[in-house]
Design an enzyme around this catalytic site. Structure first.
Site, PDB file in Angstrom:
ATOM      1  N   THR A 180       0.838  -1.004  -0.289  1.00 45.88           N
ATOM      2  CA  THR A 180       0.475  -0.038  -0.222  1.00 45.88           C
ATOM      3  C   THR A 180       0.966   1.264   0.087  1.00 45.88           C
ATOM      4  O   THR A 180       1.983   1.004   0.216  1.00 45.88           O
ATOM      5  CB  THR A 180      -0.992   0.242   1.201  1.00 45.88           C
ATOM      6  OG1 THR A 180       0.295   0.097   1.980  1.00 45.88           O
ATOM      7  CG2 THR A 180      -1.999  -1.551   1.195  1.00 45.88           C
ATOM      8  N   ASP A 181       0.302   2.595   0.074  1.00 44.28           N
ATOM      9  CA  ASP A 181       0.227   3.838  -0.169  1.00 44.28           C
ATOM     10  C   ASP A 181       0.693   4.394   1.381  1.00 44.28           C
ATOM     11  O   ASP A 181       0.027   3.490   1.799  1.00 44.28           O
ATOM     12  CB  ASP A 181       0.274   4.918  -1.188  1.00 44.28           C
ATOM     13  CG  ASP A 181      -0.916   4.624  -1.025  1.00 44.28           C
ATOM     14  OD1 ASP A 181      -2.084   4.405  -0.143  1.00 44.28           O
ATOM     15  OD2 ASP A 181      -2.287   5.263  -2.040  1.00 44.28           O
ATOM     16  N   HIS A 182       1.091   5.727   1.815  1.00 46.65           N
ATOM     17  CA  HIS A 182       0.729   5.873   3.352  1.00 46.65           C
ATOM     18  C   HIS A 182      -0.799   5.877   3.128  1.00 46.65           C
ATOM     19  O   HIS A 182      -0.730   6.235   4.639  1.00 46.65           O
ATOM     20  CB  HIS A 182       1.081   7.635   2.642  1.00 46.65           C
ATOM     21  CG  HIS A 182       0.948   8.374   1.722  1.00 46.65           C
ATOM     22  ND1 HIS A 182       0.988   8.506   0.549  1.00 46.65           N
ATOM     23  CD2 HIS A 182      -0.183   9.299   2.908  1.00 46.65           C
ATOM     24  CE1 HIS A 182       0.406   9.170   0.608  1.00 46.65           C
ATOM     25  NE2 HIS A 182      -0.371  10.920   1.027  1.00 46.65           N
TER      26      HIS A 182
END
Length: 156
Positions: free
Chosen positions: A21-23
């Site tokens: 995932t991203d942030h």
């Protein structure tokens, strides 16, 4: 209905983990590529031919075309089923279609990937596009086009 709609898909199931995932906890677009590769390699193995066996002979199936349509975000913690179908060969191109399905069955993304078979056995810089696959790969491709056997289970 197309032939593909009648064939059972090859399946893998994965969990969206932090590294995917991203942030914001949304699955990063590059993670889809890794799962597409895993789905193809696993389907090939289940069809009777390990990708590593091809590689040992200097044969590779590089991606030459890739399109992903994102429909819904996949989020950290979700379970995802990747369903894949092998489509009829187009000349030297080996096309695949895959769908990323959420636990409720809704489509999060669809992908279309085209591969070609290349021979690298002559060493670096000596790539050769193969127009005809070796017999064991042809047999595996035929099995892939038909889908998994009724008793096959999705790889976990």
């Amino acid at each position: 209905m197309t032939e593909q709609q009648h064939q059972r898909p090859w399946q893998i199931e994965r969990a969206v983990l932090p590294q995917h995932t991203d942030h914001a906890g949304v699955m990063w677009h590059g993670s889809y590529l890794a799962w597409l590769e895993e789905a193809r390699v696993e389907a090939l193995r289940r069809a009777g031919l390990a990708y590593s066996d091809l590689s040992e002979r200097g044969l590779e199936l590089p991606v030459i075309s890739l399109k992903i349509d994102y429909r819904q975000a996949l989020l950290h913690g979700e379970t995802v089923r990747v369903e894949s179908w092998v489509l009829p060969q187009k000349g030297v191109k080996l096309p695949w279609r895959s769908a990323f399905l959420k636990a409720n069955g809704s489509v999060a993304a669809e992908a279309h990937v085209e591969l070609v078979l290349v021979d690298l056995s002559q060493g670096p810089g000596q790539r050769r596009l193969l127009r005809k696959a070796p017999e064991d790969l042809l047999q595996a491709l035929e099995h892939l086009k038909k889908g998994p056997r009724q008793d096959s289970k999705a790889a976990q």
